[in-house]
Design an enzyme around this catalytic site. Structure first.
Site, PDB file in Angstrom:
ATOM      1  N   ASP A   8      34.283  31.202  48.101  1.00  0.00           N
ATOM      2  CA  ASP A   8      35.561  31.846  47.758  1.00  0.00           C
ATOM      3  C   ASP A   8      35.601  33.252  48.359  1.00  0.00           C
ATOM      4  O   ASP A   8      35.711  34.231  47.631  1.00  0.00           O
ATOM      5  CB  ASP A   8      35.760  31.894  46.244  1.00  0.00           C
ATOM      6  CG  ASP A   8      34.595  32.581  45.511  1.00  0.00           C
ATOM      7  OD1 ASP A   8      33.520  32.751  46.123  1.00  0.00           O
ATOM      8  OD2 ASP A   8      34.776  32.963  44.330  1.00  0.00           O
ATOM      9  N   ASN A  35      37.132  34.208  43.627  1.00  0.00           N
ATOM     10  CA  ASN A  35      37.338  35.647  43.737  1.00  0.00           C
ATOM     11  C   ASN A  35      38.816  35.997  43.849  1.00  0.00           C
ATOM     12  O   ASN A  35      39.253  37.045  43.376  1.00  0.00           O
ATOM     13  CB  ASN A  35      36.581  36.196  44.951  1.00  0.00           C
ATOM     14  CG  ASN A  35      35.090  36.245  44.737  1.00  0.00           C
ATOM     15  OD1 ASN A  35      34.630  36.505  43.632  1.00  0.00           O
ATOM     16  ND2 ASN A  35      34.332  36.006  45.792  1.00  0.00           N
ATOM     17  N   THR A 119      28.809  29.065  46.849  1.00  0.00           N
ATOM     18  CA  THR A 119      28.653  30.458  46.429  1.00  0.00           C
ATOM     19  C   THR A 119      29.859  30.948  45.645  1.00  0.00           C
ATOM     20  O   THR A 119      30.065  32.151  45.492  1.00  0.00           O
ATOM     21  CB  THR A 119      28.406  31.364  47.650  1.00  0.00           C
ATOM     22  OG1 THR A 119      29.477  31.198  48.593  1.00  0.00           O
ATOM     23  CG2 THR A 119      27.081  31.027  48.324  1.00  0.00           C
ATOM     24  N   PHE A 160      30.155  35.022  36.648  1.00  0.00           N
ATOM     25  CA  PHE A 160      31.521  34.688  37.044  1.00  0.00           C
ATOM     26  C   PHE A 160      31.665  33.252  37.560  1.00  0.00           C
ATOM     27  O   PHE A 160      32.541  32.504  37.109  1.00  0.00           O
ATOM     28  CB  PHE A 160      32.004  35.680  38.121  1.00  0.00           C
ATOM     29  CG  PHE A 160      33.374  35.397  38.650  1.00  0.00           C
ATOM     30  CD1 PHE A 160      34.500  35.824  37.963  1.00  0.00           C
ATOM     31  CD2 PHE A 160      33.548  34.709  39.843  1.00  0.00           C
ATOM     32  CE1 PHE A 160      35.778  35.566  38.450  1.00  0.00           C
ATOM     33  CE2 PHE A 160      34.816  34.450  40.340  1.00  0.00           C
ATOM     34  CZ  PHE A 160      35.938  34.877  39.639  1.00  0.00           C
ATOM     35  N   ASP A 235      25.583  36.258  47.156  1.00  0.00           N
ATOM     36  CA  ASP A 235      25.705  34.931  47.750  1.00  0.00           C
ATOM     37  C   ASP A 235      24.740  34.624  48.895  1.00  0.00           C
ATOM     38  O   ASP A 235      24.259  33.485  48.994  1.00  0.00           O
ATOM     39  CB  ASP A 235      27.144  34.715  48.221  1.00  0.00           C
ATOM     40  CG  ASP A 235      28.146  34.726  47.075  1.00  0.00           C
ATOM     41  OD1 ASP A 235      27.714  34.580  45.915  1.00  0.00           O
ATOM     42  OD2 ASP A 235      29.354  34.882  47.341  1.00  0.00           O
TER      43      ASP A 235
END
Length: 319
Positions: A8, A35, A119, A160, A235
């Site tokens: 993302d 994101n 990721t 997240f 990531d």
């Protein structure tokens, strides 16, 4: 080995692409909501490959929302575009005609040594495993950034990527696929301080200066929101393990996803009581309670300077 990146983008996803492309056989990039919105993360993926001259890597657009949750984004960290800091040119590279889920499944048939490297939220990966239950038998494994052995980020308990779509994470962690997990307990160690960004900028190429400026926006956001001095380069660790595995200490353990806790939904519950054949637990003591059978290799430590040497040297390869 062949590798498919699912993410993302996102500043640290961007670095994942750049790191992987110079060292690994990357067969594609699939995008997911995380994101920022799917439209923005997909646009950012296209901008990243054009910035780096990697337009031969196909990009497939994925799912626009989690399996059950409403979408959640992180503009306070990555900005309104998801890749704030430098106004990159509008890309011209076309997208794959395949949906990301079908792209993943098709790649698993084409390559018998495929690693998936997600990721972002695990929505695309879970959807592919659900759509094709035989996928888990064909891929070599999944190396993911997400979760934590210790503290959370989005909440006290949840990181997240897992928090955004815990149901998808649950599908992945129960899939039986060999897993590698890089959580906040290690990824926060990979801190791109001002000095480390200056080292990247000192490479002297327009590419390196652009990358440093983008990551500086990310660093400043993390300082404002969390008080961190450096940008957490989360990531890229999920691909660095394949380039220089000696950078990481991995521990086999059982990881389950909490779906129902009032305060812990999205938590990666790591059972590190397991004692292997050597008779030692993670703390080194003789084990009596052996814990649940491992389903994952979890990163517990890393060589931070060695990682930044690898990242900086790799960025210097781009012109």
């Amino acid at each position: 080995m062949h590798y498919l990146l699912d993410g993302d983008p996102g500043h640290d996803d961007m670095l994942t692409i750049f790191l992987a492309a110079k060292h690994l056989d990357v067969v594609g990039i699939t995008t997911v909501s995380g994101n920022q919105s799917l439209e923005k993360t997909t646009l950012n993926a296209r901008k990243c490959v054009e910035l780096a001259g990697l337009t031969d890597i196909p990009i497939a657009k994925g799912l626009p929302r989690p399996l059950l949750n409403e979408p959640r984004y992180a503009p306070e960290i990555h900005g309104q575009t998801g890749l704030d800091g430098v106004a990159l040119p509008e890309p011209t590279v076309a997208l794959s005609p395949l949906h990301a889920v079908d792209f993943i499944i098709e790649a698993s048939h084409r390559y018998d040594d495929l690693w998936l490297v997600p990721t972002g939220p695990l929505t695309n990966i879970a959807a592919a495993l659900i759509k094709d239950p035989t996928l888990a038998e064909r891929i070599k494994g999944i190396s993911l950034m997400g979760g934590s052995m210790t503290y959370g980020g989005s909440t006290a308990a949840a990181e997240f990527n897992i928090y955004v779509d815990p149901e998808a994470a649950d599908v992945v962690f129960r899939s039986g696929v060999p897993l590698k997990m890089f959580g906040l307990n290690v990824t926060r160690m990979a801190s791109a301080t001002v000095a480390r960004l200056d080292r990247i900028r000192a490479i002297g190429t327009p590419f390196a200066r652009t990358v440093a400026d983008l990551v500086e926006f990310y660093r400043a956001s993390l300082h404002k929101v969390y008080g961190l001095e450096g940008a957490s380069i989360h990531d890229p660790l999920a691909v660095a393990i394949f380039i220089k595995p000696e950078l990481f200490t991995m521990q086999a353990m059982n990881v389950q996803i909490e779906l129902n806790g009032t305060h812990t939904r999205g938590m990666t519950v790591c059972d590190y009581r397991y004692v292997g054949n050597e008779g030692k637990g993670i703390y080194g003591e003789e084990g009596i309670i052996r814990g649940a059978e491992p389903n994952c290799e979890v990163a517990v430590d890393m060589d931070v300077d060695g990682f930044f040497d690898l990242l900086t040297d790799t960025l210097a390869l781009y012109r």
